[in-house]
Design an enzyme around this catalytic site. Structure first.
Site, mmCIF file in Angstrom:
data_model
loop_
_atom_site.group_PDB
_atom_site.id
_atom_site.type_symbol
_atom_site.label_atom_id
_atom_site.label_comp_id
_atom_site.label_asym_id
_atom_site.label_seq_id
_atom_site.Cartn_x
_atom_site.Cartn_y
_atom_site.Cartn_z
ATOM 1 N N LYS A 159 65.970 -9.002 -15.395
ATOM 2 C CA LYS A 159 65.995 -9.683 -14.098
ATOM 3 C C LYS A 159 67.419 -10.179 -13.865
ATOM 4 O O LYS A 159 67.879 -11.099 -14.551
ATOM 5 C CB LYS A 159 65.013 -10.845 -14.046
ATOM 6 C CG LYS A 159 64.912 -11.449 -12.651
ATOM 7 C CD LYS A 159 63.897 -12.562 -12.581
ATOM 8 C CE LYS A 159 63.651 -12.950 -11.117
ATOM 9 N NZ LYS A 159 64.890 -13.266 -10.389
ATOM 10 N N ARG B 96 69.990 -9.455 -3.866
ATOM 11 C CA ARG B 96 69.152 -8.268 -3.656
ATOM 12 C C ARG B 96 69.741 -7.433 -2.522
ATOM 13 O O ARG B 96 70.152 -7.965 -1.486
ATOM 14 C CB ARG B 96 67.728 -8.724 -3.284
ATOM 15 C CG ARG B 96 66.703 -7.596 -3.138
ATOM 16 C CD ARG B 96 66.240 -7.085 -4.471
ATOM 17 N NE ARG B 96 65.149 -6.119 -4.341
ATOM 18 C CZ ARG B 96 63.852 -6.434 -4.378
ATOM 19 N NH1 ARG B 96 63.478 -7.711 -4.513
ATOM 20 N NH2 ARG B 96 62.923 -5.503 -4.296
ATOM 21 N N GLU C 148 70.463 -4.717 -7.020
ATOM 22 C CA GLU C 148 71.143 -6.008 -6.946
ATOM 23 C C GLU C 148 72.653 -5.793 -6.940
ATOM 24 O O GLU C 148 73.168 -4.843 -7.542
ATOM 25 C CB GLU C 148 70.779 -6.876 -8.160
ATOM 26 C CG GLU C 148 69.324 -7.266 -8.262
ATOM 27 C CD GLU C 148 69.050 -8.653 -7.714
ATOM 28 O OE1 GLU C 148 69.993 -9.466 -7.639
ATOM 29 O OE2 GLU C 148 67.883 -8.924 -7.386
ATOM 30 N N PHE D 295 67.380 -0.392 -9.393
ATOM 31 C CA PHE D 295 66.155 -0.349 -10.186
ATOM 32 C C PHE D 295 65.004 0.384 -9.508
ATOM 33 O O PHE D 295 63.939 0.540 -10.098
ATOM 34 C CB PHE D 295 65.709 -1.761 -10.585
ATOM 35 C CG PHE D 295 65.640 -2.758 -9.458
ATOM 36 C CD1 PHE D 295 64.661 -2.704 -8.489
ATOM 37 C CD2 PHE D 295 66.574 -3.778 -9.395
ATOM 38 C CE1 PHE D 295 64.597 -3.631 -7.472
ATOM 39 C CE2 PHE D 295 66.532 -4.714 -8.381
ATOM 40 C CZ PHE D 295 65.528 -4.639 -7.418
ATOM 41 N N ARG E 256 54.661 -9.488 -1.740
ATOM 42 C CA ARG E 256 54.781 -10.043 -3.084
ATOM 43 C C ARG E 256 53.547 -9.604 -3.856
ATOM 44 O O ARG E 256 52.539 -10.298 -3.908
ATOM 45 C CB ARG E 256 54.895 -11.569 -3.023
ATOM 46 C CG ARG E 256 55.352 -12.196 -4.333
ATOM 47 C CD ARG E 256 55.500 -13.699 -4.190
ATOM 48 N NE ARG E 256 56.560 -14.089 -3.288
ATOM 49 C CZ ARG E 256 57.851 -14.143 -3.619
ATOM 50 N NH1 ARG E 256 58.244 -13.788 -4.828
ATOM 51 N NH2 ARG E 256 58.754 -14.533 -2.737
ATOM 52 N N LYS F 138 57.565 -11.501 -12.609
ATOM 53 C CA LYS F 138 58.835 -11.960 -13.173
ATOM 54 C C LYS F 138 58.574 -13.017 -14.241
ATOM 55 O O LYS F 138 57.656 -13.836 -14.122
ATOM 56 C CB LYS F 138 59.746 -12.510 -12.069
ATOM 57 C CG LYS F 138 59.162 -13.643 -11.245
ATOM 58 C CD LYS F 138 60.097 -14.009 -10.099
ATOM 59 C CE LYS F 138 59.459 -15.082 -9.213
ATOM 60 N NZ LYS F 138 60.326 -15.430 -8.061
#
Length: 520
Positions: free
Chosen positions: A210, A215, A259, A299, A377, A383
């Site tokens: 992470k 982002r 990211e 990712f 979400r 996470k």
């Protein structure tokens, strides 16, 4: 559509906490709206102005204006006045702004004036957010709600989808598909307490680092590249090195998710605030680039060769990603095919420890069978971070003393409550650097609604990430709980207040922990 109708719906939505009633009210509004009305109606109901912050302060609004007796002000006429207001500048601008506002208010009824005052001061918070409006739109036009939600995710704008559906009917949802060059809302993750819990819940999964960056979504169409934030802001011109990295890939029509991060001289990631400052810089890009070069780390992949990959399982999307993006530009990951084995659990824990040792936030555990749920979400991504964190909103701040005299220091922190309300969870002055103190003092004074010399109460617009050691029962705060040892990690200028954590999620997350500790 008359502004009076919108003001009426806003009041009725604020008066009910039932989601079903809010949806019904929104559906009725959409049935009465013309396609051109919704580009104004939707942001107004969410408390936003299409023109952005208008700079209309208390000095402009403080003098009362005799209201109109009958409603005659339309949404489009209101929007035109505010657009004209935003364009006013130069000598005499304050006088002209006051004239425009008084002219607008004199054309409004008393109820319309109340709505406009709330809209201009950021006080429209009746909970009529985009998710509820999308459901109401689906009901109004007779389209499946899931298809409308997907159209909004892929179209990047509820207003654009609403205009199309009202103009052309429910079949218009088919017009909204993944298009290279048009951003989509990113898939987001829920939280798990431990990597073991996340792996056990998801089954075959990938454990990924992470990263504590910004982002971003990278779109390439031939020689054209566009870079977007999670809020769909185009930041291409601020990130020339990211554009160059995307152009260097062996493909010409794709969409990547990832990211933007930066590293120090030792190879460790730089703090989020540094990266946010670089990405937020709008001037002298080359100087900013020289001072803080950034790198993309990808990712996920949403499209390749012009093909929509959203519905493919993650394991197939990652195979496509690996074919396009070289290893150093892909996020580190561990594939866990048999999560029930002790060896796999130990490997996942070891991966988390190594990620933390490298200076990253933690890990994101993702189901290998999950599709990419744009804008949602989903429970397929979890996470895991070693500290408890919440995204809360600053409700007020207290003037500091000692070395903090003249600075707004002790923050009053709130979570989202029902119906657009805010529930205070505690205060903190810990974790604030001198730079953060100076920045927040300036920003909170811009948002100030009142100042009694001790506490400055502000419009709830500023999102801050808070770390804390636990939750305690509390009779001091209306939610019945309070943060324990809260400290500021960073300001989340990339998030809207609507994205802050809810009081329900805070309570639910800690119910299993039995809310221990003394009353405070």
């Amino acid at each position: 559509m008359l502004l009076a109708r919108l003001a009426e719906v806003s009041r009725e939505v604020a008066a009910t906490s039932a989601r079903s009633e809010k949806i019904a009210l929104m559906a009725e509004l959409f049935r009465a709206a013309e396609p051109e009305d919704v580009a104004v109606a939707i942001p107004y109901l969410a408390g936003r102005l299409p023109q952005g912050r208008p700079g209309i302060g208390w000095s402009v609004l403080r003098d009362p204006v005799e209201p109109a007796r009958e409603p005659r002000l339309t949404l489009l006429a209101t929007d035109a006045v505010l657009t004209g207001f935003a364009a006013v500048s130069g000598p005499g601008s304050q006088t002209e702004r006051r004239r425009l506002v008084r002219e607008l208010m004199s054309a409004a009824t008393a109820e319309e004036q109340r709505f406009l005052y709330g809209l201009l001061t950021g006080e429209v918070r009746q909970g009529a957010l985009d998710a509820v409006a999308a459901e109401g739109l689906a009901r109004a036009v007779g389209a499946p709600a899931a298809e409308v939600r997907r159209a909004v995710m892929l179209g990047g704008s509820l207003a654009a989808v609403a205009q199309a559906l009202l103009a052309r009917g429910p079949d218009a949802v088919a017009e909204f598909r993944l298009t290279v060059g048009r951003p989509v809302f990113p898939m987001l993750a829920h939280t798990a307490k431990t990597v073991g819990e996340a792996v056990a819940r998801l089954g075959p999964c990938a454990v990924e680092e992470k990263l504590d960056g910004i982002r971003m979504q990278a779109h390439r169409d031939g020689d054209g590249v566009r870079i977007f934030t999670r809020t769909l802001e185009d930041i291409t011109d601020r990130l020339p090195e990211v554009t160059a990295a995307v152009l260097a890939l062996d493909g010409d029509r794709f969409v990547l998710d990832g990211e933007v991060i930066a590293f120090d001289d030792t190879g460790r990631p730089r703090p989020f605030q540094d990266i946010a400052g670089r990405v937020g810089s709008r001037v002298d890009v080359e100087t900013a680039r020289a001072e803080l070069p950034v790198s993309p780390v990808f990712f996920d992949i949403l499209a390749a060769g012009g093909r929509d990959l959203l519905d493919l399982p993650l394991r197939q999307r990652h195979a496509e990603l690996a074919r396009l993006v070289p290893g150093p530009q892909r996020v580190r990951r561990l594939a866990v095919e048999d999560p029930s084995g002790d060896t796999s659990q130990a490997e996942a824990e070891s991966f988390l420890s190594a990620s933390l040792d490298r200076g990253h936030e933690g890990v994101v555990v993702k189901s290998l069978e999950s599709a990419y749920s744009a804008g949602r979400r989903g429970a397929a991504w979890l996470k895991v971070k070693p500290v408890h964190t919440l995204d809360l909103v600053v409700l007020a701040a207290e003037w500091g003393h000692g070395r903090r005299t003249g600075k707004l220091s002790n923050l009053h922190l709130g979570a989202r409550g029902p119906g657009g309300t805010w529930v205070m969870l505690g205060k903190t002055f810990k974790g604030l650097t001198d730079e953060m103190l100076a920045w927040q003092t300036e920003r909170l004074r811009e948002l100030a609604e009142s100042d009694d010399g001790w506490v400055v109460r502000v419009r709830p617009q500023l999102v801050v990430e808070i770390a804390y050691d636990g939750i305690q029962r509390s009779t001091r705060y209306p939610g019945g709980i309070a943060l324990r040892f809260a400290r500021v990690l960073r300001y989340r200028t990339d998030k809207r207040p609507e994205e802050a954590d809810t009081i329900e999620s805070v309570t639910a997350a800690h119910t299993r922990a039995h809310l221990a500790g003394p009353y405070v």
